[in-house]
Design a protein around this motif. Structure first.
Motif, PDB file in Angstrom:
ATOM      1  N   TYR A   1       0.891  -1.229   0.044  1.00 50.78           N
ATOM      2  CA  TYR A   1       0.027   0.015   0.003  1.00 50.78           C
ATOM      3  C   TYR A   1       0.817   1.372  -0.079  1.00 50.78           C
ATOM      4  N   LEU A   2       1.929   1.057   0.668  1.00 52.94           N
ATOM      5  CA  LEU A   2       3.132   2.452   0.596  1.00 52.94           C
ATOM      6  C   LEU A   2       3.452   2.395  -0.633  1.00 52.94           C
ATOM      7  N   VAL A   3       3.879   1.495  -1.315  1.00 52.32           N
ATOM      8  CA  VAL A   3       4.437   1.561  -2.708  1.00 52.32           C
ATOM      9  C   VAL A   3       3.242   2.167  -3.499  1.00 52.32           C
ATOM     10  N   LEU A   4       1.948   1.714  -3.451  1.00 57.17           N
ATOM     11  CA  LEU A   4       0.976   2.212  -4.358  1.00 57.17           C
ATOM     12  C   LEU A   4       0.845   3.565  -3.989  1.00 57.17           C
ATOM     13  N   SER A   5       0.803   4.110  -2.600  1.00 55.25           N
ATOM     14  CA  SER A   5       0.321   5.368  -2.478  1.00 55.25           C
ATOM     15  C   SER A   5       1.545   6.597  -2.929  1.00 55.25           C
ATOM     16  N   ALA A   6       2.646   5.670  -2.854  1.00 56.72           N
ATOM     17  CA  ALA A   6       3.537   6.882  -3.404  1.00 56.72           C
ATOM     18  C   ALA A   6       3.668   7.043  -4.857  1.00 56.72           C
ATOM     19  N   LEU A   7       3.443   5.989  -5.379  1.00 59.95           N
ATOM     20  CA  LEU A   7       3.296   5.970  -7.010  1.00 59.95           C
ATOM     21  C   LEU A   7       2.144   6.975  -7.342  1.00 59.95           C
ATOM     22  N   LEU A   8       0.858   6.800  -6.686  1.00 57.29           N
ATOM     23  CA  LEU A   8      -0.144   7.367  -6.996  1.00 57.29           C
ATOM     24  C   LEU A   8       0.082   8.831  -6.788  1.00 57.29           C
ATOM     25  N   VAL A   9       0.678   9.340  -5.591  1.00 57.92           N
ATOM     26  CA  VAL A   9       1.434  10.748  -5.188  1.00 57.92           C
ATOM     27  C   VAL A   9       1.787  11.336  -6.505  1.00 57.92           C
ATOM     28  N   VAL A  10       2.993  10.533  -7.046  1.00 53.30           N
ATOM     29  CA  VAL A  10       3.711  10.983  -8.102  1.00 53.30           C
ATOM     30  C   VAL A  10       2.855  11.247  -9.320  1.00 53.30           C
ATOM     31  N   SER A  11       1.967  10.271  -9.633  1.00 58.55           N
ATOM     32  CA  SER A  11       1.058  10.286 -10.749  1.00 58.55           C
ATOM     33  C   SER A  11       0.362  11.774 -10.882  1.00 58.55           C
ATOM     34  N   VAL A  12      -0.218  11.713  -9.532  1.00 58.46           N
ATOM     35  CA  VAL A  12      -1.220  12.908  -9.588  1.00 58.46           C
ATOM     36  C   VAL A  12      -0.620  14.280  -9.442  1.00 58.46           C
TER      37      VAL A  12
END
Lengths: 166, 277
Positions: free
Chosen positions: B15-26
């Motif tokens: 979930y941390l990896v997902l969150s980090a990548l989503l933050v970068v995408s957004v």
């Protein structure tokens, strides 16, 4: 996952992104193309797990964005493919990976993941316009997900054949 | 404390990896078109352009490129002349009593070959084999002899990416050539384009030619966009639904021209600030 495997998968993914950009036009049916890199992302997620799948999705999406953006939606493919890789990774099972990749479950999972990917993609892409995202999904999202699932038959048969030979 | 945080991070690492990548995408979505991203994109376009150029022989069944190029160039000039004459004739009818009419000037063009097409879920683009070295800049119109193709959205030194009319992000200020009714061209998917913001009471008929409007800050006036195929009154709406067939056949598009017409940057900036396009 070993460094060699990571590098190989990264090269395959980038090659697929470039092949998609160069050749997708040739296999387009009514403007609909299969999302080959997404097939690879799902494959990686089911073969190596959720984190590799998520990272593969992000990398592939970012490459897509760099190649086709300039229209103010940089990051959209990265967002959609990251989520797709993460969701596909839920179905990862170390002991059943080969069985899953060589069966019709893989095709169904690719289709379902592609559909979620397309829904997310259109919901963000069509924000602030009067184009209904449900219409876009009906016209492009579902056909593209089906075409992508059909493309997943190729790796499925390859894995299935290798498994039966082994 | 640190051990506990580490344990939590390990437990929820997916979930941390997902969150980090989503933050970068957004963040990328929010940043949009920063100079750093432009540089990165420029490098990508350059590399992809070279690859597309190399593999361009695949769909090229007939080796008649050079002949096609000169014929299309001639065709463009003739079509421009016809369009200008048509425009001039209509203007003359409306303004026949006036003596001083502003002279129309044809803009210089750069011929370009399409070396790649990217079809990606309503974000269709083309890669052209001309870039900044040939004088191509962002926002320059792309045309063929028959009409408007789109506009340049990214450039490298030798290649550029163009957004075509069949792209969800594309909007063009347009008018009906016959009745001078204004509207905005958008693409909602499918083969046809839509002319938006046309009030029910205005005169639009099937067969009407739609051209770029003089209100546009990006496109020279009078470039053909398409022909109206239907104008339907929608019950309960103030506007009519106008569909038009694009003048350009995007499926067979190979050679185009970039009009080296630079938009008035102060006008574009002001319109963007005010929410225009």
């Amino acid at each position: 996952m070993r460094m060699g495997t990571i590098a190989l998968n990264a090269v395959i993914l980038m090659a697929l992104v470039i092949a998609h950009t160069l050749l997708a036009d040739l296999v387009a049916l009514g403007g609909i193309t299969p999302d080959l890199p997404l097939v690879a992302v799902v494959f990686i997620a089911l073969r190596y797990g959720q984190i590799p799948g998520t990272l593969a999705g992000f990398g592939t999406g970012l490459a897509f964005d760099l190649l086709s953006s300039g229209d103010g939606v940089m990051g959209l493919s990265a967002l959609a493919k990251t989520v797709a890789g993460f969701l596909a990774g839920y179905f990862y099972s170390e002991t059943k990976a080969q069985q899953l990749l060589g069966g019709y479950e893989f095709v169904i999972l690719v289709g379902a993941t592609a559909l979620v990917h397309n829904i997310l993609y259109f919901v963000v892409l069509l924000q602030g316009t009067d184009i209904g995202w449900n219409l876009a999904i009906l016209r492009y999202g579902i056909p593209s997900a089906l075409y992508t699932a059909a493309a997943a038959l190729i790796p499925m048969f390859i894995v299935s054949r290798r498994s039966s030979v082994a | 404390m640190l051990k506990r945080a580490y344990d939590i991070a390990i437990t929820f690492r997916e979930y941390l990896v997902l969150s980090a990548l989503l933050v970068v995408s957004v963040s990328l979505l929010t940043l949009g078109d920063s100079p750093q991203i432009r540089i990165l994109r420029s490098l990508t376009i350059q590399s992809l352009g070279l690859l597309q150029d190399t593999f361009n022989f695949i769909p090229d069944y007939f080796s008649l490129r050079s002949e096609n190029r000169s014929l299309r160039e001639l065709n463009l000039r003739l079509s421009e002349e016809v369009n200008l004459l048509r425009e001039a004739q209509l203007e003359n009818i409306r303004l026949r009593q006036m003596l001083a009419l502003r002279a129309k000037s044809a803009y210089p063009t750069v011929p370009a070959r399409i070396v790649g097409k990217t079809l990606q879920l309503m974000r269709n683009t083309v890669t052209l084999d001309v870039g900044r070295d040939q004088g191509v800049r962002d926002q320059m119109p792309i045309v063929t002899g028959v009409g408007l193709v789109g506009k340049i959205t990214a450039t490298s030194s030798r290649y550029s990416i163009g957004q075509i009319l069949l792209n969800r992000r594309m909007r063009v200020s347009a008018k009906i050539q016959r009745s001078r009714v204004d509207g905005i061209i958008e693409w909602e998917g499918g083969k046809n384009l839509a002319l938006k913001n046309v009030a029910k009471t205005l005169d639009v008929q099937a067969g009407d030619v739609v051209v770029t409007s003089d209100y546009s800050s990006l496109y020279p006036e009078g470039i053909r966009i398409g022909t109206v195929v239907s104008a339907v009154q929608i019950p309960g709406s103030l506007f009519q639904r106008v569909e038009l067939a694009p003048a350009v056949d995007f499926a067979t598009l190979e050679e185009v021209f970039v009009v080296t017409h630079q938009a008035d940057s102060s006008r574009v900036r002001l319109e963007r600030e005010q929410g225009g396009f």
